[in-house]
Scaffold this active site. Sequence first.
Site: not given
Ligand code: FPP
Length: 235
Positions: A10-11, A57-59, A178, A184, A197
């Site tokens: 995340d991030g 949910e990312n969709w 995370r 969460r 853990e």
């Molecule tokens: C969360 O950051 C990250 C994602 C939703 C996607 C994760 C994808 C990658 C790391 C790149 C591709 C993956 C692979 C396996 C090659 P966020 O967008 O929610 O960040 P934010 O919370 O700061 O907005």
Amino acid sequence: MPKHIAIIMDGNGRWAKQKGMLRAFGHENGTKAVRQTVETCAELGVDHLTLYAFSTENWKRPKLEVDTLMKLLVSSLKKEINTLLDNKIKLNAIGDLTSLPKKVYKELQEVIALTKDNTHMDLTLALSYGSREELLSAVKEISIKVKNNIISTENIDESVLNAHLYTQNLPDVDLLIRTSGEQRISNFLLWQIAYAELYFTQVLWPDFTKQHLCEAIIEYQKRERRFGKTSEQIS
Ligand code: FPP
């Protein structure tokens, strides 16, 4: 050493914003952290690594961002096939894979097939994954089997439910990490993390390095995992 590490990466978005860049830049740099994490886990002898790459949910994110993430997945899979082969890593994917764009699905299946005989480490990508959806589909499959007298209600135990999850071939998660300071679970491996853990770090995913992973593992090694028993029973 934890046998199974799962990571909520995340991030990416915040990392890009801090640099005055578009979110896509964060995701691109997130792929570098993926590579380093995969290589480190293989080097350290972690048996299973599961990465939350895209949730159900990312969709709901803007189409442009979803498209960027899907393109990144295809290009990363193409680019990293040698890393997987060199490190004898077997790729796997969990989630509603049929909902992925055809190109992603095809590339994924190709890399899964190419790496299927690798035994050093399992790398599982959670794609279009949601734990509640996974549990619901397991319940539906089991109830159909009950209806057709393939299984009786009395025989439904944890191993039966486990065998109907996307993660049927994986052991429970030992360490869940995370990044980005959020604390969460976000619908990730709810059943499989029952005794994991949990480790939360402020580091944003694109900044997550080998050192950060080692810090998480060292913290894990300091924890006493009691699985409901007393401390005395464990020692
Ligand atoms: C969360 O950051 C990250 C994602 C939703 C996607 C994760 C994808 C990658 C790391 C790149 C591709 C993956 C692979 C396996 C090659 P966020 O967008 O929610 O960040 P934010 O919370 O700061 O907005």
